[in-house]
Scaffold this motif. Structure first.
Motif, PDB file in Angstrom:
ATOM      1  N   MET A 137       0.839  -1.201   0.000  1.00 14.26           N
ATOM      2  CA  MET A 137       0.000   0.000   0.000  1.00 14.26           C
ATOM      3  C   MET A 137       0.870   1.245   0.000  1.00 14.26           C
ATOM      4  N   LEU A 138       0.380   2.277  -0.671  1.00 21.50           N
ATOM      5  CA  LEU A 138       1.115   3.537  -0.751  1.00 21.50           C
ATOM      6  C   LEU A 138       0.622   4.453   0.356  1.00 21.50           C
ATOM      7  N   ARG A 139       1.333   4.452   1.479  1.00 19.73           N
ATOM      8  CA  ARG A 139       0.912   5.251   2.619  1.00 19.73           C
ATOM      9  C   ARG A 139       2.028   6.133   3.166  1.00 19.73           C
ATOM     10  N   ASN A 140       3.250   5.621   3.148  1.00 20.63           N
ATOM     11  CA  ASN A 140       4.370   6.290   3.799  1.00 20.63           C
ATOM     12  C   ASN A 140       5.377   6.702   2.729  1.00 20.63           C
ATOM     13  N   VAL A 141       5.575   7.991   2.554  1.00 14.10           N
ATOM     14  CA  VAL A 141       6.404   8.518   1.470  1.00 14.10           C
ATOM     15  C   VAL A 141       7.509   9.391   2.053  1.00 14.10           C
ATOM     16  N   ALA A 142       8.716   9.195   1.560  1.00  9.41           N
ATOM     17  CA  ALA A 142       9.855  10.013   1.980  1.00  9.41           C
ATOM     18  C   ALA A 142      10.560  10.558   0.747  1.00  9.41           C
ATOM     19  N   ALA A 143      10.883  11.837   0.774  1.00  4.96           N
ATOM     20  CA  ALA A 143      11.696  12.464  -0.272  1.00  4.96           C
ATOM     21  C   ALA A 143      13.088  12.668   0.300  1.00  4.96           C
ATOM     22  N   VAL A 144      14.111  12.090  -0.335  1.00  7.71           N
ATOM     23  CA  VAL A 144      15.474  12.168   0.181  1.00  7.71           C
ATOM     24  C   VAL A 144      16.253  13.210  -0.614  1.00  7.71           C
ATOM     25  N   LEU A 145      16.921  14.109   0.122  1.00  7.53           N
ATOM     26  CA  LEU A 145      17.562  15.260  -0.492  1.00  7.53           C
ATOM     27  C   LEU A 145      19.067  15.229  -0.280  1.00  7.53           C
ATOM     28  N   LEU A 146      19.767  15.842  -1.221  1.00  3.76           N
ATOM     29  CA  LEU A 146      21.199  16.079  -1.124  1.00  3.76           C
ATOM     30  C   LEU A 146      21.446  17.572  -1.291  1.00  3.76           C
ATOM     31  N   ASP A 147      22.641  18.004  -0.940  1.00  4.39           N
ATOM     32  CA  ASP A 147      22.973  19.416  -1.091  1.00  4.39           C
ATOM     33  C   ASP A 147      22.835  19.837  -2.550  1.00  4.39           C
ATOM     34  N   GLY A 148      22.203  20.986  -2.785  1.00  5.70           N
ATOM     35  CA  GLY A 148      21.984  21.471  -4.139  1.00  5.70           C
ATOM     36  C   GLY A 148      20.700  20.987  -4.763  1.00  5.70           C
ATOM     37  N   VAL A 149      19.760  20.480  -3.952  1.00  9.12           N
ATOM     38  CA  VAL A 149      18.498  19.974  -4.485  1.00  9.12           C
ATOM     39  C   VAL A 149      17.766  21.074  -5.252  1.00  9.12           C
ATOM     40  N   HIS A 150      17.071  20.683  -6.309  1.00 14.54           N
ATOM     41  CA  HIS A 150      16.283  21.625  -7.106  1.00 14.54           C
ATOM     42  C   HIS A 150      14.913  21.806  -6.456  1.00 14.54           C
ATOM     43  N   PRO A 151      14.529  23.026  -6.115  1.00 12.22           N
ATOM     44  CA  PRO A 151      13.256  23.243  -5.414  1.00 12.22           C
ATOM     45  C   PRO A 151      12.034  22.775  -6.194  1.00 12.22           C
ATOM     46  N   PHE A 152      12.017  22.964  -7.504  1.00  8.73           N
ATOM     47  CA  PHE A 152      10.823  22.589  -8.257  1.00  8.73           C
ATOM     48  C   PHE A 152      10.608  21.085  -8.199  1.00  8.73           C
ATOM     49  N   GLU A 153      11.666  20.311  -8.447  1.00 15.16           N
ATOM     50  CA  GLU A 153      11.520  18.865  -8.449  1.00 15.16           C
ATOM     51  C   GLU A 153      11.132  18.340  -7.066  1.00 15.16           C
ATOM     52  N   LEU A 154      11.675  18.959  -6.009  1.00 13.34           N
ATOM     53  CA  LEU A 154      11.226  18.606  -4.667  1.00 13.34           C
ATOM     54  C   LEU A 154       9.761  18.992  -4.493  1.00 13.34           C
ATOM     55  N   GLY A 155       9.389  20.165  -5.010  1.00 12.88           N
ATOM     56  CA  GLY A 155       8.012  20.621  -4.894  1.00 12.88           C
ATOM     57  C   GLY A 155       7.022  19.693  -5.570  1.00 12.88           C
ATOM     58  N   VAL A 156       7.432  19.060  -6.677  1.00 15.20           N
ATOM     59  CA  VAL A 156       6.562  18.104  -7.360  1.00 15.20           C
ATOM     60  C   VAL A 156       6.156  16.990  -6.404  1.00 15.20           C
ATOM     61  N   VAL A 157       7.142  16.412  -5.721  1.00 12.70           N
ATOM     62  CA  VAL A 157       6.874  15.304  -4.801  1.00 12.70           C
ATOM     63  C   VAL A 157       6.033  15.788  -3.622  1.00 12.70           C
ATOM     64  N   CYS A 158       6.373  16.958  -3.085  1.00 12.11           N
ATOM     65  CA  CYS A 158       5.607  17.519  -1.967  1.00 12.11           C
ATOM     66  C   CYS A 158       4.161  17.787  -2.371  1.00 12.11           C
ATOM     67  N   GLU A 159       3.960  18.289  -3.583  1.00  9.70           N
ATOM     68  CA  GLU A 159       2.618  18.640  -4.033  1.00  9.70           C
ATOM     69  C   GLU A 159       1.729  17.413  -4.178  1.00  9.70           C
ATOM     70  N   VAL A 160       2.274  16.318  -4.701  1.00  5.57           N
ATOM     71  CA  VAL A 160       1.464  15.113  -4.909  1.00  5.57           C
ATOM     72  C   VAL A 160       1.227  14.376  -3.596  1.00  5.57           C
ATOM     73  N   PHE A 161       2.291  14.214  -2.790  1.00  5.70           N
ATOM     74  CA  PHE A 161       2.195  13.338  -1.625  1.00  5.70           C
ATOM     75  C   PHE A 161       2.190  14.067  -0.278  1.00  5.70           C
ATOM     76  N   GLY A 162       2.532  15.352  -0.256  1.00  5.32           N
ATOM     77  CA  GLY A 162       2.718  16.023   1.015  1.00  5.32           C
ATOM     78  C   GLY A 162       1.604  16.950   1.438  1.00  5.32           C
ATOM     79  N   ILE A 163       0.483  16.971   0.714  1.00  7.22           N
ATOM     80  CA  ILE A 163      -0.623  17.873   1.037  1.00  7.22           C
ATOM     81  C   ILE A 163      -1.823  17.065   1.509  1.00  7.22           C
ATOM     82  N   ASP A 164      -2.441  17.515   2.588  1.00  5.60           N
ATOM     83  CA  ASP A 164      -3.642  16.873   3.122  1.00  5.60           C
ATOM     84  C   ASP A 164      -4.847  17.290   2.285  1.00  5.60           C
ATOM     85  N   ARG A 165      -5.373  16.371   1.489  1.00  7.00           N
ATOM     86  CA  ARG A 165      -6.552  16.626   0.663  1.00  7.00           C
ATOM     87  C   ARG A 165      -7.734  15.778   1.130  1.00  7.00           C
ATOM     88  N   SER A 166      -7.760  15.460   2.416  1.00  9.06           N
ATOM     89  CA  SER A 166      -8.832  14.619   2.940  1.00  9.06           C
ATOM     90  C   SER A 166     -10.194  15.289   2.818  1.00  9.06           C
TER      91      SER A 166
END
Length: 316
Positions: free
Chosen positions: A1-30
Motif C-alpha cells: 500500500m502507498l501510505r508512507n512517502v519520503a523524499a530524500v535530499l542532497l545538497d543542491g536539491v532543485h526546489p521545483f523537483e522537490l516541490g513536485v513530490v511535496c505537491e502530490v504526496f505532502g498535502i492533506d486533501r482529505s
C-alpha cells in the motif's frame, strides 16, 4: 500500500523537483476524500542543505526515516550527473528495494538510483539533456531518451521537471485507482495523463508559426473518438496539406495521429472499466470503442477490450 512517502535530499536539491513530490504526496486533501500520506523530507547530508536558487533548507529527518517508507522519491539536484553520493544513502536505497519499497526519481535524481546499482539491466527515463551522459557513466542500464517516465517496478524514473508529475500521478493511479489520481491532478490543475514523449519539448531548428497548430484538431478528435477519420480529413480541418499536418502533428504531440487516437480510446476504455460497473461489451460499444464480436480463440478480459477499442485507424 502507498501510505508512507519520503523524499530524500542532497545538497543542491532543485526546489521545483522537490516541490513536485511535496505537491502530490505532502498535502492533506482529505476534505476531497483523498488519501493522506505520511510524508517526510529526509536529508542524506546533514540537517541543513543548500538548494538551487541560493537558499538553505532545514531538514528534520535523517536516513533512518527511509526504513519505514513505502515510496522513496529522489528529486533532481545540482551537478548530480557528475558528483559522488554518500554510500550510506546508496546502501539505504538498496535495502529499501530489497524489502519491496518503491523508489522514484525526478529528472537527474536518476543518477542517484544508478549509482546505487538499482538500474542495472533496467530501462530508465532521464531528461534528454542528460541521456548520453547517463549512458556513458552507467553502461549497464538502458536509457529511453524520448519518454516521460519508465515504470520498471519497483524502480520508477522520470524525465525533466514536470515529467516528475506524470510519474507520481502514474504511481497513484496504479496503486489507488484513476479516480484518486484524477482528483489530485484536478487540484493541481494539471492533466492526469500526458500523451507523447520528450520529443514534443525539445527545441527545433525551425520556429513554429502561431497559426500552425493542431490544438483545435486535437480537441475535435477527443470529442469524436467514435468517428472514423483519416489524416486527409484531419488535415482539412487544420487547413493544411496532409503531409504538412502529419509532420506538424508529430512535432507538437510527439506521436502520430493514429497512435494518439488509439491511446485516447484505450484511456477511455480503462476509465470505464476501472471507474464504473460497465461490462466488457459496454465500453467497447461506447464512443471510443466498437463492439466487435470476439473471434474463437481470442482471449477475453481487458486485453481483448483494448484490442477492439481501436476503432477507425487514421493513416500513420
Amino acid at each position: 500500500m502507498l501510505r508512507n512517502v519520503a523524499a530524500v535530499l542532497l545538497d543542491g536539491v532543485h526546489p521545483f523537483e522537490l516541490g513536485v513530490v511535496c505537491e502530490v504526496f505532502g498535502i492533506d486533501r482529505s476534505d476531497d476524500g483523498l488519501p493522506v500520506y505520511d510524508f517526510a523530507v529526509v536529508s542524506a547530508e546533514g540537517p541543513a542543505l543548500g538548494a538551487q536558487g541560493g537558499f538553505t533548507m532545514s531538514v528534520p529527518h535523517g536516513l533512518e526515516r527511509l526504513e519505514e517508507a513505502d515510496l522513496i522519491a529522489v528529486p533532481a539536484g545540482e551537478a548530480y550527473a557528475v558528483r559522488a553520493f554518500p554510500e550510506e544513502l546508496l546502501a539505504a536505497l538498496r535495502r529499501a528495494v530489497d524489502r519491496g519499497t518503491r523508489v522514484l526519481s525526478v529528472c537527474s535524481g536518476v543518477f542517484v538510483l544508478a549509482a546505487a546499482g538499482l538500474l542495472d539491466e533496467r530501462r530508465c527515463a532521464v531528461h534528454w539533456h542528460h541521456a548520453e551522459q547517463l549512458t556513458r557513466r552507467y553502461p549497464r542500464l538502458t536509457v529511453e531518451p524520448d519518454v516521460l517516465y519508465v515504470d520498471e517496478d519497483p524502480v520508477i524514473t522520470s524525465a525533466g521537471t514536470a515529467a516528475g508529475i506524470d510519474a507520481c500521478l502514474h504511481l497513484v493511479r496504479k496503486e489507488q485507482g484513476p479516480e484518486v489520481a484524477n482528483k489530485i491532478a484536478r487540484r493541481m490543475v494539471v492533466p492526469p495523463h500526458r500523451d507523447g514523449g520528450q520529443a514534443q519539448f525539445i527545441e527545433r531548428p525551425l520556429p513554429q508559426a502561431p497559426c500552425d497548430t493542431v490544438g483545435e484538431v486535437l480537441a475535435w478528435m477527443e470529442a469524436h473518438l467514435d468517428q472514423e477519420v483519416t489524416v486527409e480529413q484531419l488535415a482539412a480541418r487544420a487547413h493544411m496539406a496532409p503531409r504538412t499536418f502529419a509532420r506538424r502533428f508529430r512535432q507538437e504531440t510527439g506521436t502520430t495521429p493514429y497512435r494518439w487516437l488509439l491511446r485516447q480510446r484505450v484511456l477511455l476504455a480503462q476509465r470505464l472499466l476501472e471507474g464504473t460497473d460497465e461490462t466488457m461489451d459496454g465500453p467497447a460499444g461506447r464512443p471510443g470503442g466498437r463492439a466487435v464480436r470476439r473471434r474463437p480463440g481470442r482471449p477475453a478480459g481487458r486485453r481483448a477490450l483494448l484490442h477492439r477499442v481501436g476503432g477507425a485507424q487514421p493513416a500513420r
